[in-house]
Design a protein around this motif. Structure first.
Motif, short mmCIF file in Angstrom:
data_model
loop_
_atom_site.label_atom_id
_atom_site.label_comp_id
_atom_site.label_asym_id
_atom_site.label_seq_id
_atom_site.Cartn_x
_atom_site.Cartn_y
_atom_site.Cartn_z
N LEU A 19 -12.50 6.35 -1.97
CA LEU A 19 -12.64 6.24 -3.42
C LEU A 19 -14.07 5.90 -3.82
N ILE A 59 0.82 -1.22 0.00
CA ILE A 59 0.00 0.00 0.00
C ILE A 59 0.85 1.27 0.00
N ARG A 73 -2.50 -1.94 -3.56
CA ARG A 73 -3.79 -2.48 -3.13
C ARG A 73 -4.55 -1.40 -2.37
N GLU A 74 -5.86 -1.40 -2.53
CA GLU A 74 -6.71 -0.47 -1.79
C GLU A 74 -7.37 -1.18 -0.61
N LYS A 106 -8.14 4.50 -0.26
CA LYS A 106 -6.73 4.36 -0.62
C LYS A 106 -5.86 4.95 0.49
N TRP A 107 -4.85 4.18 0.90
CA TRP A 107 -3.95 4.68 1.93
C TRP A 107 -3.08 5.79 1.35
N ASN A 108 -3.12 6.92 2.02
CA ASN A 108 -2.31 8.07 1.63
C ASN A 108 -1.07 8.08 2.51
N ASP A 153 -8.02 1.15 -8.16
CA ASP A 153 -7.67 2.28 -9.01
C ASP A 153 -6.66 1.84 -10.07
N TRP A 177 -7.91 -4.47 -5.50
CA TRP A 177 -7.26 -3.67 -6.53
C TRP A 177 -8.36 -2.91 -7.25
#
Length: 670
Positions: A569, A503, A548-549, A558-560, A543, A541
């Motif tokens: 998302l 991630i 991996r989301e 989604k991990w920022n 984006d 999966w």
């Protein structure tokens, strides 16, 4: 800094490929179609995607066609997967040159006021192949971010203790039930009075339904009053077990089970449910509990601790029972599993594995807190035969080390690189021959992940959390082949959930975290931040990149890595997750379209399943994940007990080589 890593990764891939070639033959896999799917977006554009197959020739390209019905229209098809192409306006090829780099297209010129269909033709050496099945929009189709499958819930009822119940759509699995190259869904219906094994009480019957993606219900199996409802009782496997091009359904059955054709298995009048009288069965003084009606009852009430137990293989196309045998192992004396009220003896798991390296077998399991038994079966030429049985308590020297090591789930992978699958049964692994490969002795846990989590090392790794506090119970990262612990995270409490996935693009390999961990860790056990995702449940999966989301409840995030937070998302409005605090979808898998995954949720009103598929462009062109055997087997076991996300046999990273084509052979319909 990436160059040495890439050289190590390439070397590992070459070594693994060479070793695998010495032992393995191609695996039989599903003969999938193109899986074309289209989403009408709010701006009027249509996002279309399709499959790249594991058996496609190298360099295959695609032409995409759109067909539009005449202005006056015609009779509408029932649903989007009709497989028909109307004459009328078109077909019109949308691309000027064959599409070589991706497996999606954004169509800005569709007139969706009329019935519209999309299909693709493969192009090899500038020659077009036959068209695949089309995806159709009915005239005037509204812009929706999902596909809808209308449901037909079973009728509710009232249990013997006076508790009224209805039905909720629960876990799903998929298989090509009719041999048309596209998936059908098998859905488990749970009554609202289902119970965990630790709790007493009657439950309604459990049902299995099969649906085509256009909403047509193919059949319904009623497992009957002698199968209790709950997450740990019914583990159903959907897979083409005999290589005839059509999937079967396999699960535990009992007296009174009714197959999809109306035929009853065993004694239709038998009722083996305990009434709660502690003198009526082989019991001890187990005390009382409170049932769903708030009544104080015996801990035995509603449990099924007597009577025959069966294992049945059903035809996927009709739900007809093809073969029924005694379930292995039988419950025997209940107390010998660790308690006298059926909590431990009725903990069931199941999976499908390529134990000979070429054809799938189904493995039915019982027990993990204490005694653990796995029984492997082959369904071949209309006969169900037993391949082997592993029993931690059968007196075989060394088997006692496998007692009490199981999880509320399992995984399947070729951990030793010999081309044949092993069963990762929690803190231990059972080899393809039914012998114990190793046991770590670190005991039961709720979640594990197996994949190429550290691509700098050869082979696969396992990340697992454990229930008993220890120096690694918060996160046990081990070599999947040997069980060697590479690093661990301590915990002072039951680590109920843990996740391992790529991630964060700044660090090679998968990142790891768990419910009690004090932050996010690299695949080397190095802490990279105090911040970690709050979600510890599922992955997807979604984006356009290869990270991996996070999938949890009814949302995808989604991990920022820059802010240390998760960015939303997608929210699946009006949808609900399953299985309480586990908050899992009905299913997440690469069902159709390109290589990314779809997510199935049930609606809150119980009237439909909604399948969400991504419309985010991607620069990557990958073979469908369903033609990676490890990933495909993970979809088969995803519905088992505490559902866990699927993982492929390979690692994905923007700076790493794409995985090689799978060594498979697709089976034609017989």
């Amino acid at each position: 800094m990436r160059i040495p890593f890439l050289f190590r990764l390439l070397g590992s891939l070459v070594a693994l490929s060479a070793a695998s070639a010495l032992f393995s033959a191609p695996r039989q896999m599903e003969n999938l179609g193109r899986g074309v799917v289209a989403v009408h977006q709010p701006d009027g554009k249509v996002f279309v995607s399709w499959r790249l197959l594991g058996n496609d020739p190298a360099g295959v390209a695609f032409n995409l066609y759109r067909t539009t019905a005449p202005a006056e229209g015609g009779p509408a098809e029932r649903g989007p997967f009709s497989g028909r192409t109307d004459t009328g306006v078109g077909p019109v090829k949308l691309n000027t040159e064959p599409i070589t780099d991706v497996t999606w297209w954004l169509d800005a010129g569709a007139d969706l006021s009329r019935k519209t269909e999309y299909f693709v033709r493969p192009v090899v050496a500038r020659q077009e192949g036959e068209p695949g099945k089309s995806f159709a929009f009915a005239a005037g189709a509204p812009p929706l971010p999902y596909l809808s499958i209308p449901l037909e819930p079973p009728p509710g009822g009232t249990s013997p203790d006076g508790v009224a119940y209805t039905y909720t759509a629960n876990d799903c699995s998929v298989g090509d039930l009719d041999g048309d190259g596209e998936y059908e869904l098998v859905l488990k219906w749970d009554p609202t009075n289902s119970h965990d094994n630790a709790h007493a009480g009657f439950t309604g019957n459990v049902y299995l339904d099969a649906y085509k993606l256009d909403g047509t219900r193919l059949w319904r199996i009623d497992l009957g009053r002698n199968i209790r409802a709950g997450a740990h009782y019914t583990q159903f496997m959907v897979y083409d077990l005999d290589g005839d091009g059509r999937a079967e359904v396999a699960c535990k059955t009992a007296d009174g089970t009714i197959d999809g054709t109306g035929r009853v298995i065993g004694d239709p009048k038998a009722d083996w449910r305990e009434t709660g009288d502690t003198t009526a069965a082989t019991t001890d003084s187990t005390g009382t509990q409170t049932n769903a009606a708030g009544q104080r009852v015996s801990r035995l009430q509603g449990r099924i601790l007597r009577g025959p137990e069966y294992f049945t293989v059903f035809a996927g196309a009709t739900g007809k029972a093809l073969a029924t045998v005694d379930y292995v192992p039988p419950r025997g004396e209940v107390a010998k599993w660790g308690d006298a009220y059926g909590n431990r003896c009725d903990r069931f798991l199941a999976c499908v594995a390529y134990l000979d390296g070429e054809r799938p077998s189904v493995v039915m399991c019982r027990g993990y807190y204490t005694r653990a038994v796995l029984a492997a079966w082959d369904w071949r030429d209309g006969k169900l035969t037993q391949r082997w049985v592993f029993d931690s308590d059968d007196g075989t020297p060394g088997n006692e080390r496998y007692r009490g090591q199981g999880d509320h789930q399992l995984s399947v992978a070729d951990v030793d690189g010999d081309g044949r699958d092993e069963i990762i049964y929690g803190a231990c692994v059972i080899d393809d021959n039914g012998k114990g490969l190793y046991s770590t002795g670190r005991k039961h846990g709720d979640a594990l992940h197996c994949s190429d989590l550290d691509p700098a090392r050869p082979g696969l790794e396992v990340f697992q959390v454990h229930e008993e506090p220890s120096e690694c119970s918060g996160g046990d990262f081990r070599d999947a082949k040997t069980g060697e612990r590479l690093w661990g995270l301590p915990s002072t409490k039951d680590a109920g959930r843990g996740v391992s996935a790529n991630i964060d693009p700044r660090y090679p390999g998968a990142e790891c975290w768990s419910a009690p961990s004090d932050g996010l860790y690299t695949c080397k056990g190095e802490k990279l931040s105090d911040a970690k995702p709050r979600s510890c449940n599922f992955l997807v999966w979604w984006d356009g990149d290869l990270l991996r989301e996070l999938l949890d409840q009814n949302f995808i995030a989604k991990w920022n890595w820059e802010t240390g937070r998760a960015d939303l998302l997608l929210i699946a409005h009006e949808c609900s997750a399953n299985n309480g605090t586990k908050a899992t979808p009905a299913l997440s898998a690469d069902l159709f379209g390109d290589w990314r995954e779809e997510v199935i949720w049930r609606t809150r009103d119980g009237k439909e399943l909604r399948i969400y598929t991504t419309t985010i462009p991607t620069k990557h062109r990958l073979v469908t994940l369903m033609h990676d055997p490890q990933y495909r087997l993970a979809i088969a076991w995803q519905n088992v007990a505490y559902n866990q996300p699927p993982h492929p046999s390979f690692y994905l990273d923007e700076s790493a080589p794409l995985p090689p084509r799978p060594d498979i052979v697709v089976v034609p319909v017989k």
